[in-house]
Design a protein around this motif. Structure first.
Motif, mmCIF file in Angstrom:
data_model
loop_
_atom_site.group_PDB
_atom_site.id
_atom_site.type_symbol
_atom_site.label_atom_id
_atom_site.label_comp_id
_atom_site.label_asym_id
_atom_site.label_seq_id
_atom_site.Cartn_x
_atom_site.Cartn_y
_atom_site.Cartn_z
ATOM 1 N N ALA A 169 51.718 37.690 34.414
ATOM 2 C CA ALA A 169 51.204 37.094 35.617
ATOM 3 C C ALA A 169 49.740 36.430 35.235
ATOM 4 O O ALA A 169 48.951 36.921 34.763
ATOM 5 C CB ALA A 169 51.171 37.970 36.880
ATOM 6 N N GLU A 172 45.167 36.868 39.514
ATOM 7 C CA GLU A 172 44.953 36.200 40.967
ATOM 8 C C GLU A 172 43.522 35.991 41.133
ATOM 9 O O GLU A 172 42.994 34.848 41.879
ATOM 10 C CB GLU A 172 45.655 37.170 41.885
ATOM 11 N N ASP A 173 42.575 37.124 41.007
ATOM 12 C CA ASP A 173 41.255 37.036 41.233
ATOM 13 C C ASP A 173 40.657 35.983 40.517
ATOM 14 O O ASP A 173 39.772 35.107 40.910
ATOM 15 C CB ASP A 173 40.363 38.271 40.928
ATOM 16 N N GLU A 176 41.596 32.589 42.066
ATOM 17 C CA GLU A 176 41.132 32.023 43.385
ATOM 18 C C GLU A 176 39.732 31.695 43.111
ATOM 19 O O GLU A 176 39.207 30.912 43.931
ATOM 20 C CB GLU A 176 41.338 33.707 44.090
#
Length: 250
Positions: A169, A172-173, A176
């Motif tokens: 994956a 995400e941080d 963003e």
């Protein structure tokens, strides 16, 4: 108009510059790219994240590549392109560097770590897949040489280089943060990316949609060229040297 002066003028007029870099900036330091003939994946098959986790044999192969430096991702020196970006950060023009590269050359070239957003990770150290603790590679050489499982000293979880592997994956941080920087920028400069690997290549798209001007410097044309204010198919280091000279003499 001189291309370097054009880019210098765009930088001078901008308030928030986002730099987005791909393999093309680091090939000028001797680091191979991934997909071209002679690139990393033409010499060895990628090890998928699921296979790394499931197979001790695959983990052993992955660590052997690390310590034999088969991929050639680390150990090079930053070039003029990296140093120019660091200078632009120091000048307050570049607010963030989003990179697809895993070679740590932006930091080695002088960009503060907190200004670099590594969306594909970093090959110069390892992280625990369970607790996230950082481990330096040289600390792991002894267990590799002893053919032991390489695990975290904190929780005994599996360790892996801090790169994002196929099947793993995206962070995400960091995605963003990269998105926020793209949307806040008024100039996005792409240096050495073919802009074909998503979701990473979507970052410059977001910048354009938010109203940012786009500059693409790459050896070959890209699919985003029609949306760019300026496209230069040239070497990055020599161009950025001229850009910095133009900025400093204005």
């Amino acid at each position: 108009m001189n291309h370097a002066k054009q880019l210098a003028d765009l930088i001078r007029a901008a308030d928030r510059v986002l730099v987005f870099t791909g393999a093309g900036i680091s090939t000028e330091s001797g680091i191979p790219d991934f997909r071209s003939p002679g690139g990393v994946w033409s010499k060895m098959q990628p090890i998928y994240f699921q296979d790394f986790v499931a197979s001790r044999e695959k983990r052993r192969e992955a660590w052997t590549r690390v310590f034999n430096k088969s991929a050639g991702w680390v150990g090079a020196s930053p070039n003029d392109g990296h140093r120019a970006i660091a200078k632009l950060v120091e000048m307050g023009k570049v607010t963030a560097v989003v990179t697809q590269n895993v070679d740590n050359l932006h930091q080695d070239g002088g960009v503060p770590d907190d200004k670099v957003i590594e969306i594909h990770g970093n090959a110069s150290y390892a992280k625990c897949l369970d607790c996230g603790m950082r481990h330096e590679l040289e600390e792991l050489r002894a267990p590799w040489e002893a053919d032991e499982e390489i695990v975290c000293v904190n929780c005994a979880g599996l360790l892996k280089t801090a790169t994002i592997s196929f099947g793993q994956a995206m962070p995400e941080d960091k995605m963003e943060r990269a998105t926020a920087e793209a949307e806040a920028s008024d100039l996005c400069i792409v240096l050495g990316s073919s802009l074909v690997v998503y979701p990473a290549a979507g970052i410059p798209v977001m910048a354009v949609r938010a109203g940012s001007r786009l500059v693409i410097v790459n050896r070959e044309p890209t699919d985003l060229d029609p949306y760019a204010h300026l496209v230069l198919n040239t070497e990055i280091g020599p161009l950025m040297n001229e850009v910095m000279e133009a900025l400093e003499t204005a």
